[in-house]
Design a protein around this motif. Structure first.
Motif, PDB file in Angstrom:
ATOM      1  N   GLY A 163     -28.286  -8.982 -11.158  1.00  0.00           N
ATOM      2  CA  GLY A 163     -27.628  -9.113  -9.867  1.00  0.00           C
ATOM      3  C   GLY A 163     -26.128  -8.907  -9.951  1.00  0.00           C
ATOM      4  N   GLN A 171     -26.322 -17.853 -12.868  1.00  0.00           N
ATOM      5  CA  GLN A 171     -27.439 -17.939 -13.813  1.00  0.00           C
ATOM      6  C   GLN A 171     -26.957 -18.419 -15.181  1.00  0.00           C
ATOM      7  OE1 GLN A 171     -28.926 -13.940 -13.729  1.00  0.00           O
ATOM      8  NE2 GLN A 171     -29.972 -14.181 -11.757  1.00  0.00           N
ATOM      9  N   GLN A 202     -21.294 -12.619  -9.285  1.00  0.00           N
ATOM     10  CA  GLN A 202     -21.416 -14.016  -8.860  1.00  0.00           C
ATOM     11  C   GLN A 202     -22.795 -14.574  -9.191  1.00  0.00           C
ATOM     12  OE1 GLN A 202     -20.588 -14.602  -4.711  1.00  0.00           O
ATOM     13  NE2 GLN A 202     -20.663 -16.832  -4.832  1.00  0.00           N
ATOM     14  N   ARG A 203     -23.829 -13.761  -8.977  1.00  0.00           N
ATOM     15  CA  ARG A 203     -25.191 -14.224  -9.259  1.00  0.00           C
ATOM     16  C   ARG A 203     -25.401 -14.420 -10.764  1.00  0.00           C
ATOM     17  NH1 ARG A 203     -30.274 -14.545  -7.212  1.00  0.00           N
ATOM     18  NH2 ARG A 203     -32.003 -13.909  -8.556  1.00  0.00           N
ATOM     19  N   ARG A 204     -24.907 -13.474 -11.570  1.00  0.00           N
ATOM     20  CA  ARG A 204     -25.059 -13.598 -13.024  1.00  0.00           C
ATOM     21  C   ARG A 204     -24.281 -14.795 -13.566  1.00  0.00           C
ATOM     22  NH1 ARG A 204     -23.085  -8.412 -15.529  1.00  0.00           N
ATOM     23  NH2 ARG A 204     -22.103  -8.048 -13.512  1.00  0.00           N
TER      24      ARG A 204
END
Length: 359
Positions: A245, A253, A248-250
C-alpha cells in the motif's frame, strides 16, 4: 504493547562472539567519469532515490597512489579478506582460551554471506585460490578453525545476514551443530550500489534534492552463536511481514508489527533501511506511532549503509551504548517486507564491541 515481562523464547540462540570491522580510510565522494554516460545516469538516478546531492564511499583496499576517483572504483580485495580473518580472530578471542579450545573440538557450522554473490570478476581476482575465498568460502578461516561439519555460502542481497541467522537458528535448535560461525561482508562497488538503488520505489515527496550526503560503508563481520542459554546476547528472529500500500499504510503495518513484540521492559527499537527516501519515510512514520519515551534509532542514518551487514549495526549500537534488557530490530529488506529480530542483552558481562579495522 504487552504488559507482561517478555520471556526469552525456547528457540532463541546466543551471540557469544562478535566483531564488526570497517576501513579506517576517510569517506570519499564519488564522481562519475566523463566518458561513461551509463555510470553518470545511474549515479543521478540513485541520488534522486536516496534524496541526496552526493554519494560518499568508504572502501577496503584503496590505493593511495592512484587518483582518488579511480582508486574508489578499483579497490583491492585483499584488504577485506584480511580484515575478515581479523574479525573472526577477534570474535573467537572473546570466548577466552578455554572457550576457544572447546570451539575447536566441537561440531561447528560455518555460514558465509554477502550481497552480490560471485564477485571475483568485479574484484579483478587473478588467483584461483583467492577466487575460491571470494566466491565460495574463505579458506583460511575454514582451515584455521577446523570446520568440517557444515559449510555454506549464502547470497541474499540485503537479506544475506538475516538469512544466515535464520539458518543458524535452525542448525542450533535441531542440534545439528554446537556452534555456528557466520562471516559476512559487504563490498560497495559503486555501479552495483547505484543500480540497486534504481529499483527502489520513488518517494512521493517532490522538489529539489536537499544538500545532504548518502554514505556507503564497506564492513566485514563475524558472529559466533551457541544454543547454551545464559551466555552473551540472546537473539530470536521472530517474524517477517509483507508490507503493501501507500507509505502511510506501510508505516502503520510496520508500527503494528513492532507493537506486537513490545513489552514493559523494552528499552529500544532499532531500524535499518535501504538507502532510499521512500523506505526512510516508512520507518520514520512507524517510529512516530510507537509509545513515547521509547528510544527509536535509525541505524542506517547513524552509521551509513552496509547492505546485507546492516543488521549487525544493532549489536554494535547496543553494546557501545550499554543498553541492556529487551530491544527490537526492524529490518526493511527492500523487497516489500520487514524482518523483526528480538535481542536480550544481559545486565553484566556483555560482549566487547570491536568495529574499527584497517584496510
Amino acid at each position: 504493547m504487552n504488559t507482561v515481562k517478555q520471556v526469552i523464547p525456547a528457540a532463541a540462540i546466543n551471540l557469544v562472539g562478535f566483531s564488526l570491522l570497517e576501513p579506517c580510510t576517510p569517506m570519499q565522494r564519488f564522481f562519475p567519469s566523463w566518458y561513461n554516460v551509463w555510470e553518470a545516469w545511474l549515479h543521478k538516478k540513485a541520488k534522486a532515490k536516496a534524496g541526496s546531492d552526493q554519494w560518499l564511499f568508504r572502501r577496503f583496499g584503496i590505493d593511495s597512489e592512484m587518483l582518488p576517483e579511480e582508486a574508489l572504483r578499483k579497490a583491492n580485495y585483499r584488504g577485506w579478506l584480511n580484515d575478515m580473518s581479523a574479525a573472526c580472530a577477534e570474535a573467537v578471542a572473546q570466548l577466552g582460551s578455554k572457550g576457544e579450545f572447546r570451539l575447536r573440538h566441537e561440531r561447528n557450522a560455518f555460514i558465509y554471506c554477502d550481497s552480490w554473490g560471485e564477485a571475483s570478476v568485479f574484484e579483478g581476482v587473478n588467483s584461483w585460490r583467492d577466487s575460491l575465498s571470494v566466491d565460495i568460502l574463505p579458506k583460511g578461516i575454514v582451515r584455521d578453525y577446523g570446520i568440517k561439519d557444515f559449510t555454506c555460502k549464502l547470497r541474499g542481497e540485503r537479506n544475506g545476514l538475516v538469512s544466515a541467522l535464520r539458518m543458524a537458528q535452525d542448525c542450533l535448535n535441531s542440534h545439528m551443530a554446537d556452534n555456528v560461525i557466520i562471516c559476512g561482508q559487504f563490498r560497495s562497488f559503486p555501479v552495483l550500489v547505484f543500480s540497486e538503488a534504481e529499483h527502489f520505489p520513488s518517494s512521493s515527496k517532490r522538489g529539489p534534492i536537499p544538500a545532504n550526503s548518502q554514505f556507503s560503508v564497506e564492513r566485514v563481520g563475524c558472529l559466533i552463536l551457541k544454543k547454551q542459554p545464559g551466555q552473551g546476547v540472546a537473539l530470536h528472529l521472530s517474524d517477517y511481514q509483507a508490507l503493501s500500500g501507500s507509505t502511510q499504510r506501510r508505516s502503520l503495518q510496520l508500527a503494528d508489527h513492532c507493537k506486537r513484540y513490545l513489552a514493559t521492559e523494552t528499552q529500544a527499537v532499532l531500524g535499518v533501511t535501504p538507502p532510499a527516501l521512500s523506505f526512510r519515510a516508512v520507518q520514520r512514520q512507524a517510529f512516530e506511532q510507537l509509545p513515547p519515551g521509547l528510544a527509536c534509532v535509525s541505524l542506517s542514518e547513524l552509521y551509513g549503509d552496509s547492505g546485507c551487514m546492516n543488521p549487525a549495526l544493532a549489536w554494535q549500537y547496543l553494546l557501545q551504548s550499554n543498553i541492556t534488557g529487551h530491544s527490537l530490530l526492524s529490518v526493511l529488506d527492500g523487497e516489500g517486507g520487514a524482518w523483526l529480530l528480538e535481542n536480550w542483552v544481559p545486565q553484566a558481562g556483555h560482549l566487547p564491541s570491536n568495529y574499527r579495522g584497517t584496510s
